[in-house]
Design a protein around this motif. Structure first.
Motif, PDB file in Angstrom:
ATOM      1  N   ARG A  26       0.806  -1.225   0.000  1.00 20.74           N
ATOM      2  CA  ARG A  26       0.000   0.000   0.000  1.00 20.74           C
ATOM      3  C   ARG A  26       0.839   1.275   0.000  1.00 20.74           C
ATOM      4  O   ARG A  26       0.532   2.227  -0.708  1.00 20.74           O
ATOM      5  CB  ARG A  26      -0.928   0.000   1.206  1.00 20.74           C
ATOM      6  CG  ARG A  26      -1.807   1.209   1.249  1.00 20.74           C
ATOM      7  CD  ARG A  26      -2.871   1.101   2.277  1.00 20.74           C
ATOM      8  NE  ARG A  26      -3.737   2.271   2.167  1.00 20.74           N
ATOM      9  CZ  ARG A  26      -4.759   2.493   2.944  1.00 20.74           C
ATOM     10  NH1 ARG A  26      -5.077   1.619   3.868  1.00 20.74           N
ATOM     11  NH2 ARG A  26      -5.483   3.570   2.808  1.00 20.74           N
ATOM     12  N   TYR A  27       1.904   1.301   0.803  1.00 18.98           N
ATOM     13  CA  TYR A  27       2.679   2.530   0.992  1.00 18.98           C
ATOM     14  C   TYR A  27       4.044   2.525   0.314  1.00 18.98           C
ATOM     15  O   TYR A  27       4.750   3.519   0.345  1.00 18.98           O
ATOM     16  CB  TYR A  27       2.856   2.814   2.486  1.00 18.98           C
ATOM     17  CG  TYR A  27       1.543   3.030   3.194  1.00 18.98           C
ATOM     18  CD1 TYR A  27       0.836   4.210   3.037  1.00 18.98           C
ATOM     19  CD2 TYR A  27       1.006   2.038   4.004  1.00 18.98           C
ATOM     20  CE1 TYR A  27      -0.381   4.409   3.679  1.00 18.98           C
ATOM     21  CE2 TYR A  27      -0.207   2.222   4.650  1.00 18.98           C
ATOM     22  CZ  TYR A  27      -0.899   3.413   4.484  1.00 18.98           C
ATOM     23  OH  TYR A  27      -2.102   3.593   5.117  1.00 18.98           O
ATOM     24  N   GLY A  28       4.432   1.418  -0.247  1.00 20.55           N
ATOM     25  CA  GLY A  28       5.733   1.333  -0.899  1.00 20.55           C
ATOM     26  C   GLY A  28       6.804   0.808   0.041  1.00 20.55           C
ATOM     27  O   GLY A  28       6.527   0.396   1.170  1.00 20.55           O
ATOM     28  N   LYS A  29       8.022   0.829  -0.439  1.00 20.86           N
ATOM     29  CA  LYS A  29       9.143   0.284   0.330  1.00 20.86           C
ATOM     30  C   LYS A  29       9.350   1.017   1.644  1.00 20.86           C
ATOM     31  O   LYS A  29       9.103   2.214   1.750  1.00 20.86           O
ATOM     32  CB  LYS A  29      10.434   0.379  -0.492  1.00 20.86           C
ATOM     33  CG  LYS A  29      10.464  -0.534  -1.679  1.00 20.86           C
ATOM     34  CD  LYS A  29      11.806  -0.425  -2.381  1.00 20.86           C
ATOM     35  CE  LYS A  29      11.895  -1.439  -3.488  1.00 20.86           C
ATOM     36  NZ  LYS A  29      13.218  -1.440  -4.105  1.00 20.86           N
ATOM     37  N   PHE A  30       9.834   0.261   2.615  1.00 21.16           N
ATOM     38  CA  PHE A  30      10.223   0.862   3.883  1.00 21.16           C
ATOM     39  C   PHE A  30      11.492   1.678   3.648  1.00 21.16           C
ATOM     40  O   PHE A  30      12.415   1.225   2.977  1.00 21.16           O
ATOM     41  CB  PHE A  30      10.507  -0.224   4.936  1.00 21.16           C
ATOM     42  CG  PHE A  30       9.278  -0.944   5.409  1.00 21.16           C
ATOM     43  CD1 PHE A  30       8.525  -0.446   6.454  1.00 21.16           C
ATOM     44  CD2 PHE A  30       8.877  -2.127   4.812  1.00 21.16           C
ATOM     45  CE1 PHE A  30       7.394  -1.101   6.905  1.00 21.16           C
ATOM     46  CE2 PHE A  30       7.747  -2.805   5.250  1.00 21.16           C
ATOM     47  CZ  PHE A  30       7.002  -2.286   6.298  1.00 21.16           C
TER      48      PHE A  30
END
Length: 92
Positions: A61-65
């Motif tokens: 949902r938010y992309g890579k950490f």
């Protein structure tokens, strides 16, 4: 894993194979939060199936950490659990 096959009078063969997730844990190879699958995440202490699903869902949902501390944004990961995991995780 590296396998070397040597037969007299023949060329040697070297085969490189990836390690299974449980073997990664034994060798203390940090788990990359940005690429880890369910099985790899499940090798981490305190991370079961449900939490591993939430980590992957968060990543999708938010992309890579951007840093290991980003894991604190995942439901079910508090400071205590994060500190227990810190040495066993990485982001790349």
């Amino acid at each position: 894993r590296i396998s070397v096959f040597v037969e007299e009078g023949k060329a040697s063969r070297v085969i490189l194979e990836p390690l299974d997730s449980p073997k990664l844990k034994i060798l203390f190879v940090p788990v990359n939060l940005n690429t880890a699958n369910m099985e790899e995440l499940d090798t981490l202490p305190g991370i079961g199936f449900s939490t591993a699903q939430r980590i992957i869902a968060y990543r999708e949902r938010y992309g890579k950490f951007k840093s290991p501390e980003g894991l604190l944004q995942v439901k079910g990961i508090g400071v205590k659990k994060f500190l227990a995991l810190r040495e066993q995780i990485t982001v790349q």
